[in-house]
Write a protein that holds these residues in place. Structure first.
Motif, mmCIF file in Angstrom:
data_model
loop_
_atom_site.group_PDB
_atom_site.id
_atom_site.type_symbol
_atom_site.label_atom_id
_atom_site.label_comp_id
_atom_site.label_asym_id
_atom_site.label_seq_id
_atom_site.Cartn_x
_atom_site.Cartn_y
_atom_site.Cartn_z
ATOM 1 N N VAL A 1 0.865 -1.178 0.000
ATOM 2 C CA VAL A 1 0.000 0.000 0.000
ATOM 3 C C VAL A 1 0.897 1.222 0.000
ATOM 4 O O VAL A 1 2.049 1.171 0.429
ATOM 5 N N GLY A 2 0.375 2.341 -0.489
ATOM 6 C CA GLY A 2 1.178 3.549 -0.494
ATOM 7 C C GLY A 2 0.598 4.586 -1.416
ATOM 8 O O GLY A 2 -0.576 4.528 -1.816
ATOM 9 N N GLU A 3 1.402 5.564 -1.759
ATOM 10 C CA GLU A 3 1.005 6.607 -2.674
ATOM 11 C C GLU A 3 2.212 7.040 -3.484
ATOM 12 O O GLU A 3 3.356 6.912 -3.037
ATOM 13 N N VAL A 4 1.956 7.551 -4.668
ATOM 14 C CA VAL A 4 3.035 7.929 -5.580
ATOM 15 C C VAL A 4 2.602 9.160 -6.363
ATOM 16 O O VAL A 4 1.418 9.369 -6.627
ATOM 17 N N ARG A 5 3.597 9.971 -6.701
ATOM 18 C CA ARG A 5 3.372 11.172 -7.518
ATOM 19 C C ARG A 5 4.455 11.222 -8.582
ATOM 20 O O ARG A 5 5.637 10.990 -8.291
ATOM 21 N N ALA A 6 4.060 11.526 -9.820
ATOM 22 C CA ALA A 6 5.003 11.608 -10.933
ATOM 23 C C ALA A 6 4.738 12.887 -11.711
ATOM 24 O O ALA A 6 3.596 13.360 -11.795
ATOM 25 N N THR A 7 5.784 13.437 -12.296
ATOM 26 C CA THR A 7 5.642 14.646 -13.105
ATOM 27 C C THR A 7 6.362 14.448 -14.433
ATOM 28 O O THR A 7 7.331 13.693 -14.537
ATOM 29 N N ASN A 8 5.842 15.141 -15.442
ATOM 30 C CA ASN A 8 6.471 15.204 -16.766
ATOM 31 C C ASN A 8 6.736 13.816 -17.343
ATOM 32 O O ASN A 8 7.869 13.448 -17.676
ATOM 33 N N MET A 9 5.677 13.056 -17.455
ATOM 34 C CA MET A 9 5.768 11.726 -18.034
ATOM 35 C C MET A 9 4.588 11.508 -18.978
ATOM 36 O O MET A 9 3.698 12.358 -19.099
ATOM 37 N N SER A 10 4.603 10.370 -19.649
ATOM 38 C CA SER A 10 3.504 9.983 -20.535
ATOM 39 C C SER A 10 3.113 8.546 -20.236
ATOM 40 O O SER A 10 3.965 7.726 -19.875
ATOM 41 N N TYR A 11 1.818 8.280 -20.380
ATOM 42 C CA TYR A 11 1.343 6.898 -20.262
ATOM 43 C C TYR A 11 0.700 6.514 -21.586
ATOM 44 O O TYR A 11 -0.286 7.132 -22.011
ATOM 45 N N LYS A 12 1.282 5.542 -22.246
ATOM 46 C CA LYS A 12 0.834 5.094 -23.566
ATOM 47 C C LYS A 12 0.713 6.265 -24.537
ATOM 48 O O LYS A 12 -0.229 6.368 -25.307
ATOM 49 N N GLY A 13 1.684 7.158 -24.465
ATOM 50 C CA GLY A 13 1.742 8.273 -25.394
ATOM 51 C C GLY A 13 0.957 9.494 -24.987
ATOM 52 O O GLY A 13 1.021 10.521 -25.670
ATOM 53 N N THR A 14 0.208 9.437 -23.885
ATOM 54 C CA THR A 14 -0.561 10.585 -23.408
ATOM 55 C C THR A 14 0.239 11.315 -22.343
ATOM 56 O O THR A 14 0.454 10.787 -21.257
ATOM 57 N N PRO A 15 0.693 12.535 -22.614
ATOM 58 C CA PRO A 15 1.562 13.228 -21.647
ATOM 59 C C PRO A 15 0.754 13.851 -20.512
ATOM 60 O O PRO A 15 -0.397 14.252 -20.684
ATOM 61 N N PHE A 16 1.384 13.932 -19.347
ATOM 62 C CA PHE A 16 0.769 14.626 -18.225
ATOM 63 C C PHE A 16 1.836 15.427 -17.481
ATOM 64 O O PHE A 16 3.022 15.074 -17.475
ATOM 65 N N LEU A 17 1.379 16.533 -16.904
ATOM 66 C CA LEU A 17 2.285 17.377 -16.118
ATOM 67 C C LEU A 17 2.551 16.763 -14.765
ATOM 68 O O LEU A 17 3.682 16.794 -14.272
ATOM 69 N N TRP A 18 1.524 16.236 -14.152
ATOM 70 C CA TRP A 18 1.684 15.521 -12.886
ATOM 71 C C TRP A 18 0.514 14.562 -12.694
ATOM 72 O O TRP A 18 -0.565 14.756 -13.245
ATOM 73 N N ALA A 19 0.778 13.548 -11.912
ATOM 74 C CA ALA A 19 -0.260 12.583 -11.558
ATOM 75 C C ALA A 19 0.070 12.036 -10.185
ATOM 76 O O ALA A 19 1.255 11.836 -9.858
ATOM 77 N N GLN A 20 -0.948 11.790 -9.396
ATOM 78 C CA GLN A 20 -0.728 11.212 -8.076
ATOM 79 C C GLN A 20 -1.885 10.287 -7.730
ATOM 80 O O GLN A 20 -3.014 10.489 -8.177
ATOM 81 N N THR A 21 -1.574 9.279 -6.943
ATOM 82 C CA THR A 21 -2.601 8.305 -6.573
ATOM 83 C C THR A 21 -2.180 7.560 -5.327
ATOM 84 O O THR A 21 -0.981 7.426 -5.038
ATOM 85 N N LYS A 22 -3.159 7.080 -4.602
ATOM 86 C CA LYS A 22 -2.925 6.090 -3.559
ATOM 87 C C LYS A 22 -3.136 4.718 -4.178
ATOM 88 O O LYS A 22 -3.822 4.599 -5.195
ATOM 89 N N MET A 23 -2.561 3.681 -3.564
ATOM 90 C CA MET A 23 -2.672 2.369 -4.194
ATOM 91 C C MET A 23 -2.671 1.268 -3.143
ATOM 92 O O MET A 23 -2.046 1.377 -2.088
ATOM 93 N N THR A 24 -3.389 0.224 -3.471
ATOM 94 C CA THR A 24 -3.423 -1.022 -2.703
ATOM 95 C C THR A 24 -3.218 -2.141 -3.710
ATOM 96 O O THR A 24 -4.077 -2.368 -4.565
ATOM 97 N N LEU A 25 -2.089 -2.841 -3.608
ATOM 98 C CA LEU A 25 -1.705 -3.777 -4.648
ATOM 99 C C LEU A 25 -1.365 -5.138 -4.060
ATOM 100 O O LEU A 25 -0.806 -5.240 -2.968
ATOM 101 N N ASN A 26 -1.697 -6.202 -4.793
ATOM 102 C CA ASN A 26 -1.177 -7.539 -4.542
ATOM 103 C C ASN A 26 -1.205 -8.292 -5.857
ATOM 104 O O ASN A 26 -1.578 -7.744 -6.902
ATOM 105 N N HIS A 27 -0.824 -9.552 -5.826
ATOM 106 C CA HIS A 27 -0.706 -10.303 -7.077
ATOM 107 C C HIS A 27 -2.044 -10.431 -7.795
ATOM 108 O O HIS A 27 -2.106 -10.456 -9.026
ATOM 109 N N ASP A 28 -3.129 -10.494 -7.043
ATOM 110 C CA ASP A 28 -4.447 -10.718 -7.636
ATOM 111 C C ASP A 28 -5.327 -9.487 -7.653
ATOM 112 O O ASP A 28 -6.518 -9.587 -7.998
ATOM 113 N N PHE A 29 -4.762 -8.330 -7.319
ATOM 114 C CA PHE A 29 -5.624 -7.157 -7.198
ATOM 115 C C PHE A 29 -4.761 -5.905 -7.235
ATOM 116 O O PHE A 29 -3.814 -5.775 -6.474
#
Length: 833
Positions: A450-478
């Motif tokens: 679990v945690g949170e992350v923030r990124a700036t000046n990147m692209s996801y699948k060719g779509t650029p963004f100035l910043w993005a942030q999210t909290k996350m809950t991750l495991n192998h099945d979810f």
């Protein structure tokens, strides 16, 4: 002469007697050594040894004139009870006081062992205890008068390891007492220590010509066991074991009673060294130590049974370790360590990743490794973390600003790795995040974070963004990314460049979840004022391609939720709903004409293979257009229905490039089917009506109409306008056909049929008119067609050419409308109000 002969004979006799005596003595000595000296001698020697405090049992005795008495098959006991054997030896030379021996008093003064063998049980009371086999044993034990016992130059080989021993003891002849017990316990501890050290060295290989050397020197007064001290040292040159090569090992210290203290310990491996100090209590089998090392760390970890904790970590340079701690060394088991300290290393690699420097506080309890205050630095960022490495799992907490590319390789075989690989870096990218979680060391599918992350000046699948942030809950099945927000970068977006608009757009997401059992992404509470196509291109590229046809001048306000299927298994699960609205303009090409829409509102439902567009409404040509469509991407097909109300005909004629301005409003509907983008793929059926228009003006007074309009100074006087019209139509592949066009004035009825080719932008239309009034009078000579006219328009849609042509019989569909007599209307007299 006779006297001389007698003397000669006497000499000869004496010589013969001496020779016979010598032969008899030699023969007797040979016989005695072969069969052993008499038991009385053996008993005397044993008594003499017992008088010195050594209780022994001698199997055989021999006498060598130049050496002394040799005892064979000797067993040495712990005390006079002769119940515990503490040593066995062969070929022991027993030195006695010969002056006392002549009087029958056997006093042992020394013992010598040359090239013999010696067996020493570690614990004489335990018949199953380990036995130390000493080969090539030699040494001298001096037992002068008094309380002194001295052992000189004692040495031998145990498992190929050289042992050297010396001792200087006072009060060695003691009766059985508490002090004796303390002394014997100290001797037991020393043997146990020697056995353990040799046991640790046995697996190592070394040059037989230069074996490890253990030196022991014992000094003290046995009347005071606390004064007995054993000085110990270990020295070895090159040793190898399990892929570990040590160039040199040295240790020195002392042992008092049960406590061993190594004041210096040095280990070298050719490139680094370990320097330390150690204390060990043989009674409790516990100890403590402190050390500084830059040895190869994997070697150290293997020696403390911790090789697996950093199995994927490699060091390109020597790590520096400052540590202290405690250890336990149970009987029959390797030692276990409890360590705390600090580790620092340059050029560290973990799997496919590297760090220029890593520092950490460490704590190891024999089973778990705790790394605290970890600081890993790279040219592109740093990581601060703490880890708890347990036998079955690893728990962690970390904060980092390392870029996304660093983490891609950690999830190569998981969808999360694919997500990370779809990120690309733009100019001056940054990433900051904080996570905590765990993963199994045995099951690669058992992990969570679990945690949170923030990124700036990147692209996801060719779509650029100035910043993005999210909290996350991750495991192998979810995978659940929630409470997220993003600001997209539109600086290079073609739509913004074409129509202006903001440089960025913000959106928020309640949740974006990946559910592998259903192979789909689940979106909840997506909201934002953003251009839709770049966003959907990240997940639904075909839908995004279609949306690019709707050229939003400003980002619309959108809200969305639903599911998007991934890969083949999830394609049939897509059910994604979008609601959008924009007060700005939208450009859209329809039938080769660029339309300008405004105030667009729509509900979109994206399903497997097609998209439903519902509740579509927008303003166009000052009127309202509504519709619904079904977009099928595989067939490049759009099907649906469209209706419009009071569209401005002047605006339409202007956009279509008509040379003559039209009047009125157009209302209608159409069941539409569009293949491709051009007008050639447009088909459908519908109807259309004109209101408040001016198709044409008819001179109701015939030739007098222009004269009347001039007299009355009113251009419309004497004319009637066709203001309303209606027709149904059928369109196929861009060609529109109608057979029921109709319009009228108070005195006239018009019907027509037409073919309008939108591909070539041409018109072929026939209009039939039924005239009344003066215009009808003029046509009286034309019976039976009086009052009936026919016109034909052909040419470009912008300005067709109209000709008066011979009247032909209208189609059946026009008979009733065209030929039925008009109904009478009350006319207002001219000039009356």
């Amino acid at each position: 002469m006779r006297h001389i002969r007698i003397i000669h004979k006497l000499r000869t006799l004496v010589a013969l007697l001496v020779f016979a005596a010598v032969v008899s003595a030699v023969g007797g000595l040979w016989w005695a050594n072969r069969t052993g000296l008499p038991d009385s001698w053996r008993a005397k020697i044993e008594q003499g040894l017992a008088a010195k405090g050594i209780h022994a049992d001698i199997g055989k005795l021999r006498y060598w004139p130049l050496q002394g008495i040799e005892a064979d098959e000797v067993r040495i006991f712990a005390d006079e009870t002769r119940q515990r054997v503490i040593a066995r030896a062969n070929e022991v030379i027993v030195g006695v006081d010969r002056t006392k021996l002549a009087r029958g008093d056997v006093r042992v003064e020394r013992l010598e062992l040359q090239g013999g063998s010696l067996t020493l049980p570690v614990d004489p009371e335990d018949p199953n205890s380990k036995v130390l086999e000493v080969k090539n044993a030699s040494g001298r034990v001096l037992m002068p008068r008094g309380r002194r016992l001295e052992i000189l130059n004692a040495r031998g080989d145990i498992s190929g390891i050289r042992l050297e021993f010396e001792a200087l003891l006072m009060g060695y002849r003691q009766r059985l007492s508490v002090k004796d017990m303390d002394t014997e316990q100290a001797q037991l501890y020393r043997r146990m220590l020697l056995s353990r050290v040799i046991g640790m060295l046995e697996p190592w290989s070394f040059d037989p010509e230069k074996p490890p050397v253990i030196r022991i020197r014992v000094e003290g007064d046995l009347d005071d066991p606390r004064s007995v001290r054993a000085d110990l040292s270990l020295k070895s040159d090159r040793m190898e074991h399990g892929g570990i090569a040590l160039g040199r090992v040295e240790a020195a210290g002392e042992m008092r009673g049960r406590l061993l203290v190594l004041e210096s310990l040095k280990v070298e491996d050719g490139g680094g060294a370990l320097n330390g100090r150690m204390e060990y209590d043989l009674a409790t089998r516990t100890g403590r130590f402190d050390a500084k090392s830059n040895l190869e760390l994997p070697s150290l970890l293997r020696e403390i049974n911790a090789a697996g904790v950093l199995e994927k970590v490699s060091f390109q340079s020597r790590p520096q370790l400052d540590a202290n701690g405690t250890f336990e060394w149970p009987e029959g088991s390797p030692p276990s360590f409890h360590i705390i300290g600090h580790l620092a290393a340059n050029d560290v690699r973990f799997a496919e990743h590297s760090a220029s420097r890593v520092e950490s506080d460490i704590s190891w309890d024999g089973k778990r490794l705790y790394l605290d205050n970890i600081k890993a630095t790279r040219p592109d960022g740093k990581l601060e973390a703490r880890l708890m490495i347990e036998p079955e799992q690893v728990r962690y907490e970390a904060s980092t600003n390392l870029r996304a590319s660093v983490w891609k390789g950690l999830f190569d075989n998981h969808v999360l790795g694919k997500v990370l690989s779809d990120f690309t870096e733009n100019k001056n990218p940054t990433v900051s995040g904080h996570v905590e979680g765990r993963f199994s060391r045995t099951d690669k599918h058992d992990w969570s974070t679990v945690g949170e992350v923030r990124a700036t000046n990147m692209s996801y699948k060719g779509t650029p963004f100035l910043w993005a942030q999210t909290k996350m809950t991750l495991n192998h099945d979810f995978l659940d990314f929630h409470d997220g927000s993003v600001e997209f970068d539109y600086s290079d977006y073609a739509m913004r460049k074409a129509h202006g608009g903001p440089m960025s757009g913000k959106a928020s997401a309640g949740s974006v979840r990946w559910e592998p059992g259903r192979s789909c992404l689940v979106f909840e509470d997506i909201e934002g004022t953003i251009w839709p196509a770049p966003v959907l291109r990240m997940f639904l590229p075909k839908v995004a391609d279609h949306l690019e046809q709707y050229r939003f001048h400003r980002p619309p306000k959108l809200s969305a939720s639903g599911e998007i299927g991934l890969m083949e298994r999830g394609e049939q699960k897509t059910d994604f709903r979008v609601k959008g609205a924009t007060p700005g303009n939208v450009s859209y090409e329809f039938a080769n004409t660029d339309l300008l829409l405004s105030d667009l509102e729509v509900n979109v439902r994206i399903l497997p293979g097609h998209t439903e567009v519902n509740d579509l409404s927008f303003n166009l040509y000052e009127g309202l257009v509504r519709g619904r469509f079904d977009v099928r991407y595989a067939d490049d097909l759009v099907k649906g229905e469209l209706d419009w109300t009071r569209l401005s005909l002047p605006a339409i004629s202007k956009d279509c490039g008509f040379d003559k301005k039209a009047k009125g409003y157009v209302t209608g509907r159409m069941d539409i089917e569009q293949r491709g983008k051009g007008s050639g793929g447009l088909s459908g059926d519908g109807l259309i009506a004109l209101e408040e228009g001016e198709l044409f003006s008819v001179p109701i007074f015939g030739p007098l109409s222009p004269v009347l309009s001039a007299v009355l100074a009113n251009k419309k006087a004497g004319f009637q306008e066709a203001q309303e019209a209606f027709c149904t139509y059928h369109m196929k592949e861009g060609v529109l056909r109608t057979t029921d066009f109709q319009t009228s004035t108070p005195s006239l009825v018009f019907t027509g049929d037409a073919v309008a080719d939108l591909n070539r932008k041409t018109l072929d239309m026939t209009i039939r008119m039924n005239a009344r009034g003066l215009l009808g009078v003029i046509t009286l000579p034309l019976k039976p067609f009086y009052g009936l006219f026919q016109f034909r328009g052909t040419g470009p849609l912008r300005e067709p050419k109209w000709d008066n042509v011979m009247f032909t019989s209208p189609p059946e569909s026009e008979h009733e409308t065209l030929l039925a007599p008009p109904k009478a209307r009350i006319a207002r007299p001219l000039g009356r109000p």
